[in-house]
Design a protein around this motif. Structure first.
Motif, PDB file in Angstrom:
ATOM      1  N   ILE A 126      11.764  -5.476  13.444  1.00 56.92           N
ATOM      2  CA  ILE A 126      12.977  -5.185  12.658  1.00 56.92           C
ATOM      3  C   ILE A 126      14.111  -4.736  13.601  1.00 56.92           C
ATOM      4  CG2 ILE A 126      13.958  -3.629  10.920  1.00 56.92           C
ATOM      5  CD1 ILE A 126      11.103  -3.643   9.593  1.00 56.92           C
ATOM      6  N   ASP A 127      13.772  -3.855  14.551  1.00 60.29           N
ATOM      7  CA  ASP A 127      14.787  -3.379  15.507  1.00 60.29           C
ATOM      8  C   ASP A 127      15.329  -4.538  16.350  1.00 60.29           C
ATOM      9  OD1 ASP A 127      14.392  -0.842  14.574  1.00 60.29           O
ATOM     10  OD2 ASP A 127      13.172  -0.171  16.275  1.00 60.29           O
ATOM     11  N   TRP A 128      14.417  -5.407  16.766  1.00 63.79           N
ATOM     12  CA  TRP A 128      14.832  -6.552  17.589  1.00 63.79           C
ATOM     13  C   TRP A 128      15.739  -7.486  16.790  1.00 63.79           C
ATOM     14  CZ3 TRP A 128      13.169 -11.768  16.888  1.00 63.79           C
ATOM     15  CH2 TRP A 128      13.626 -12.636  17.884  1.00 63.79           C
ATOM     16  N   ALA A 129      15.341  -7.796  15.551  1.00 62.92           N
ATOM     17  CA  ALA A 129      16.157  -8.687  14.711  1.00 62.92           C
ATOM     18  C   ALA A 129      17.555  -8.089  14.518  1.00 62.92           C
ATOM     19  CB  ALA A 129      15.472  -8.917  13.364  1.00 62.92           C
ATOM     20  N   LEU A 138      16.081  -3.692   3.056  1.00 57.61           N
ATOM     21  CA  LEU A 138      14.824  -3.828   2.300  1.00 57.61           C
ATOM     22  C   LEU A 138      13.614  -3.743   3.226  1.00 57.61           C
ATOM     23  CD1 LEU A 138      15.797  -6.647  -0.237  1.00 57.61           C
ATOM     24  CD2 LEU A 138      15.279  -4.251  -0.772  1.00 57.61           C
ATOM     25  N   ALA A 139      13.736  -4.355   4.405  1.00 62.34           N
ATOM     26  CA  ALA A 139      12.619  -4.318   5.356  1.00 62.34           C
ATOM     27  C   ALA A 139      12.354  -2.883   5.803  1.00 62.34           C
ATOM     28  CB  ALA A 139      12.927  -5.210   6.561  1.00 62.34           C
ATOM     29  N   ARG A 140      13.436  -2.132   6.058  1.00 63.15           N
ATOM     30  CA  ARG A 140      13.262  -0.743   6.503  1.00 63.15           C
ATOM     31  C   ARG A 140      12.678   0.126   5.387  1.00 63.15           C
ATOM     32  NH1 ARG A 140      14.553  -0.424  11.476  1.00 63.15           N
ATOM     33  NH2 ARG A 140      16.529  -1.151  12.363  1.00 63.15           N
ATOM     34  N   GLU A 183       9.170   2.250   5.417  1.00 69.94           N
ATOM     35  CA  GLU A 183       9.062   3.683   5.121  1.00 69.94           C
ATOM     36  C   GLU A 183       8.018   3.934   4.042  1.00 69.94           C
ATOM     37  OE1 GLU A 183      12.993   5.224   4.173  1.00 69.94           O
ATOM     38  OE2 GLU A 183      13.681   4.393   6.077  1.00 69.94           O
ATOM     39  N   ASP A 184       8.007   3.069   3.010  1.00 71.60           N
ATOM     40  CA  ASP A 184       7.017   3.217   1.945  1.00 71.60           C
ATOM     41  C   ASP A 184       5.604   3.131   2.515  1.00 71.60           C
ATOM     42  OD1 ASP A 184       9.065   3.452   0.198  1.00 71.60           O
ATOM     43  OD2 ASP A 184       8.883   1.455  -0.678  1.00 71.60           O
ATOM     44  N   GLN A 185       5.413   2.207   3.469  1.00 74.51           N
ATOM     45  CA  GLN A 185       4.082   2.058   4.065  1.00 74.51           C
ATOM     46  C   GLN A 185       3.720   3.278   4.908  1.00 74.51           C
ATOM     47  OE1 GLN A 185       3.623  -1.816   6.056  1.00 74.51           O
ATOM     48  NE2 GLN A 185       5.060  -2.606   4.558  1.00 74.51           N
ATOM     49  N   THR A 186       4.750   3.855   5.558  1.00 74.38           N
ATOM     50  CA  THR A 186       4.500   5.031   6.389  1.00 74.38           C
ATOM     51  C   THR A 186       4.019   6.187   5.513  1.00 74.38           C
ATOM     52  OG1 THR A 186       6.391   4.288   7.666  1.00 74.38           O
ATOM     53  CG2 THR A 186       5.538   6.462   8.185  1.00 74.38           C
TER      54      THR A 186
END
Ligand code: ZN
Length: 189
Positions: A151-154, A178-180, A184-187
């Motif tokens: 995500i950071d790279w994209a 949305l990806a971030r 976070e939800d997964q974290t």
């Protein structure tokens, strides 16, 4: 008779489907690869991108992935089928697979700002589609850190592509947010 835009777009779609016949996306759902390039082409069309950029979006992975997909494609073949302009845009968004992956990823960030407007549009649409894929159907083997790195790279590549199409930028920003959020939800799970 001059070929219509609709005919060209469908001919590019059919060609991409042929090249990517045996290729699947890396996500859990293993979608046919051609779904991805159609999503990219459709996003470019919906954002009012020029025809050459839409065609290049449909064809953007044919040179890079044709070899491994068993149907090698060269810039010369694309030029013959779809014209020099489209072929040149696809070549611009094609990584040099002779380089190590980390170097290819670094070069994408470094070179994005110097690319043509059409190539930057294709990259914005491509990275947005990939972020949506990671959100909806992430590769099963990717842990949180790998997703965060992607995500950071994209985001870094897209930063160098801005200023060419506000609709594509907005779509990218939505996909990024949305990806971030999904990460976070997964974290928290
Ligand atoms: Zn792609």
């Amino acid at each position: 008779m001059t070929e219509t835009n609709e005919s060209l777009a469908l001919r590019a779609t059919a060609f991409a489907a042929e090249v990517h016949t045996h290729q699947r996306r890396k996500g859990a759902a293993a979608e046919p690869y051609v779904n991805h390039v159609i999503e990219v082409g459709a996003a470019l069309a919906a954002a009012g991108a020029p025809l050459a950029a839409i065609l290049a979006g449909l064809l953007h992975d044919t040179i890079e992935d044709g070899d491994s997909a068993g149907r090698p494609v060269t810039e010369a073949e694309l030029a013959e089928r779809f014209g020099e302009e489209v072929a040149a845009i696809v070549a611009e968004v094609t990584d040099d697979k002779a380089l190590p992956k980390a170097e290819r990823k670094r070069l994408q960030i470094e070179k994005a700002p110097g690319k043509s407007a059409a190539a930057r549009m294709v990259k914005l649409a491509d990275k947005a589609a990939n972020l949506r894929a990671i959100t909806v159907s992430p590769p099963p083997s990717w842990d949180l850190a790998r997703k965060r790195d992607y995500i950071d790279w994209a985001e870094a590549v897209a930063a160098g592509c801005r200023g060419v199409n506000p609709t594509l930028e907005a779509a990218f920003d939505t996909a990024l947010a949305l990806a971030r959020t999904a990460l976070e939800d997964q974290t928290l799970d």
